[in-house]
Design a protein around this motif. Structure first.
Motif, PDB file in Angstrom:
ATOM      1  N   GLU A  17      -6.097   0.890   4.639  1.00  0.00           N
ATOM      2  CA  GLU A  17      -6.693   1.184   3.334  1.00  0.00           C
ATOM      3  C   GLU A  17      -5.783   0.736   2.199  1.00  0.00           C
ATOM      4  O   GLU A  17      -6.245   0.179   1.200  1.00  0.00           O
ATOM      5  CB  GLU A  17      -6.999   2.678   3.216  1.00  0.00           C
ATOM      6  N   ARG A  18      -4.478   0.945   2.360  1.00  0.00           N
ATOM      7  CA  ARG A  18      -3.531   0.492   1.334  1.00  0.00           C
ATOM      8  C   ARG A  18      -3.535  -1.033   1.233  1.00  0.00           C
ATOM      9  O   ARG A  18      -3.464  -1.583   0.135  1.00  0.00           O
ATOM     10  CB  ARG A  18      -2.126   1.002   1.629  1.00  0.00           C
ATOM     11  N   GLN A  19      -3.619  -1.709   2.363  1.00  0.00           N
ATOM     12  CA  GLN A  19      -3.654  -3.176   2.342  1.00  0.00           C
ATOM     13  C   GLN A  19      -4.912  -3.672   1.637  1.00  0.00           C
ATOM     14  O   GLN A  19      -4.847  -4.591   0.827  1.00  0.00           O
ATOM     15  CB  GLN A  19      -3.594  -3.733   3.776  1.00  0.00           C
ATOM     16  N   LEU A  20      -6.049  -3.056   1.917  1.00  0.00           N
ATOM     17  CA  LEU A  20      -7.296  -3.428   1.250  1.00  0.00           C
ATOM     18  C   LEU A  20      -7.188  -3.181  -0.252  1.00  0.00           C
ATOM     19  O   LEU A  20      -7.584  -4.027  -1.065  1.00  0.00           O
ATOM     20  CB  LEU A  20      -8.471  -2.651   1.841  1.00  0.00           C
ATOM     21  N   ALA A  21      -6.628  -2.037  -0.629  1.00  0.00           N
ATOM     22  CA  ALA A  21      -6.453  -1.724  -2.047  1.00  0.00           C
ATOM     23  C   ALA A  21      -5.555  -2.759  -2.715  1.00  0.00           C
ATOM     24  O   ALA A  21      -5.835  -3.210  -3.832  1.00  0.00           O
ATOM     25  CB  ALA A  21      -5.875  -0.320  -2.212  1.00  0.00           C
ATOM     26  N   LEU A  22      -4.484  -3.147  -2.036  1.00  0.00           N
ATOM     27  CA  LEU A  22      -3.576  -4.149  -2.590  1.00  0.00           C
ATOM     28  C   LEU A  22      -4.282  -5.487  -2.770  1.00  0.00           C
ATOM     29  O   LEU A  22      -4.068  -6.188  -3.767  1.00  0.00           O
ATOM     30  CB  LEU A  22      -2.354  -4.306  -1.685  1.00  0.00           C
ATOM     31  N   GLU A  23      -5.148  -5.843  -1.853  1.00  0.00           N
ATOM     32  CA  GLU A  23      -5.910  -7.087  -1.983  1.00  0.00           C
ATOM     33  C   GLU A  23      -6.844  -7.040  -3.188  1.00  0.00           C
ATOM     34  O   GLU A  23      -6.955  -8.027  -3.930  1.00  0.00           O
ATOM     35  CB  GLU A  23      -6.684  -7.367  -0.696  1.00  0.00           C
ATOM     36  N   TYR A  24      -7.504  -5.902  -3.406  1.00  0.00           N
ATOM     37  CA  TYR A  24      -8.352  -5.756  -4.594  1.00  0.00           C
ATOM     38  C   TYR A  24      -7.534  -5.881  -5.875  1.00  0.00           C
ATOM     39  O   TYR A  24      -7.940  -6.550  -6.836  1.00  0.00           O
ATOM     40  CB  TYR A  24      -9.077  -4.399  -4.594  1.00  0.00           C
ATOM     41  N   LEU A  25      -6.380  -5.217  -5.901  1.00  0.00           N
ATOM     42  CA  LEU A  25      -5.528  -5.280  -7.083  1.00  0.00           C
ATOM     43  C   LEU A  25      -5.011  -6.695  -7.326  1.00  0.00           C
ATOM     44  O   LEU A  25      -4.965  -7.155  -8.468  1.00  0.00           O
ATOM     45  CB  LEU A  25      -4.363  -4.304  -6.956  1.00  0.00           C
ATOM     46  N   ALA A  26      -4.633  -7.400  -6.263  1.00  0.00           N
ATOM     47  CA  ALA A  26      -4.151  -8.770  -6.406  1.00  0.00           C
ATOM     48  C   ALA A  26      -5.248  -9.667  -6.978  1.00  0.00           C
ATOM     49  O   ALA A  26      -4.978 -10.517  -7.845  1.00  0.00           O
ATOM     50  CB  ALA A  26      -3.672  -9.304  -5.059  1.00  0.00           C
ATOM     51  N   GLU A  27      -6.463  -9.471  -6.526  1.00  0.00           N
ATOM     52  CA  GLU A  27      -7.577 -10.265  -7.041  1.00  0.00           C
ATOM     53  C   GLU A  27      -7.792  -9.993  -8.529  1.00  0.00           C
ATOM     54  O   GLU A  27      -7.942 -10.919  -9.333  1.00  0.00           O
ATOM     55  CB  GLU A  27      -8.854  -9.962  -6.258  1.00  0.00           C
ATOM     56  N   ALA A  28      -7.799  -8.728  -8.910  1.00  0.00           N
ATOM     57  CA  ALA A  28      -7.982  -8.367 -10.318  1.00  0.00           C
ATOM     58  C   ALA A  28      -6.824  -8.904 -11.157  1.00  0.00           C
ATOM     59  O   ALA A  28      -7.028  -9.401 -12.278  1.00  0.00           O
ATOM     60  CB  ALA A  28      -8.095  -6.852 -10.462  1.00  0.00           C
ATOM     61  N   TRP A  29      -5.620  -8.818 -10.632  1.00  0.00           N
ATOM     62  CA  TRP A  29      -4.430  -9.317 -11.336  1.00  0.00           C
ATOM     63  C   TRP A  29      -4.570 -10.808 -11.586  1.00  0.00           C
ATOM     64  O   TRP A  29      -4.331 -11.285 -12.704  1.00  0.00           O
ATOM     65  CB  TRP A  29      -3.201  -9.034 -10.474  1.00  0.00           C
TER      66      TRP A  29
END
Length: 86
Positions: A17-29
């Motif tokens: 779940e943390r990895q998925l969240a990090l991927e979402y944040l990286a995309e938004a960034w």
């Protein structure tokens, strides 16, 4: 990215779940940078949002206690993306 602790099944679920969240944040960034938002502004906004969420979830004191641990973790390289793990 992080070494597993005890309770492997919980760790695996939380890690995923943390990895998925990090991927979402990286995309938004990346989208924000493409729109011209500076990395420093994104970092400050991200820290504010994260800390405000921790305060809402856990309270001021618990969040402050957690933040007290950061200097040593930062100095040990835990947040250095260029660090080589052995």
């Amino acid at each position: 990215m992080f070494a597993p602790a005890s309770g492997q099944a919980v760790f695996d679920r939380d890690q995923g779940e943390r990895q998925l969240a990090l991927e979402y944040l990286a995309e938004a960034w990346n989208v924000a940078e493409e729109d011209g938002v500076q990395s420093a502004a994104l970092a400050h906004a991200s820290l504010f949002a994260a800390l405000a969420t921790f305060v809402k979830m856990h309270g001021d004191e618990a969040t402050a206690d957690l933040m007290e641990l950061l200097p040593d973790r930062i100095r040990s390289g835990e947040y250095n993306l260029e660090r080589v793990l052995q």
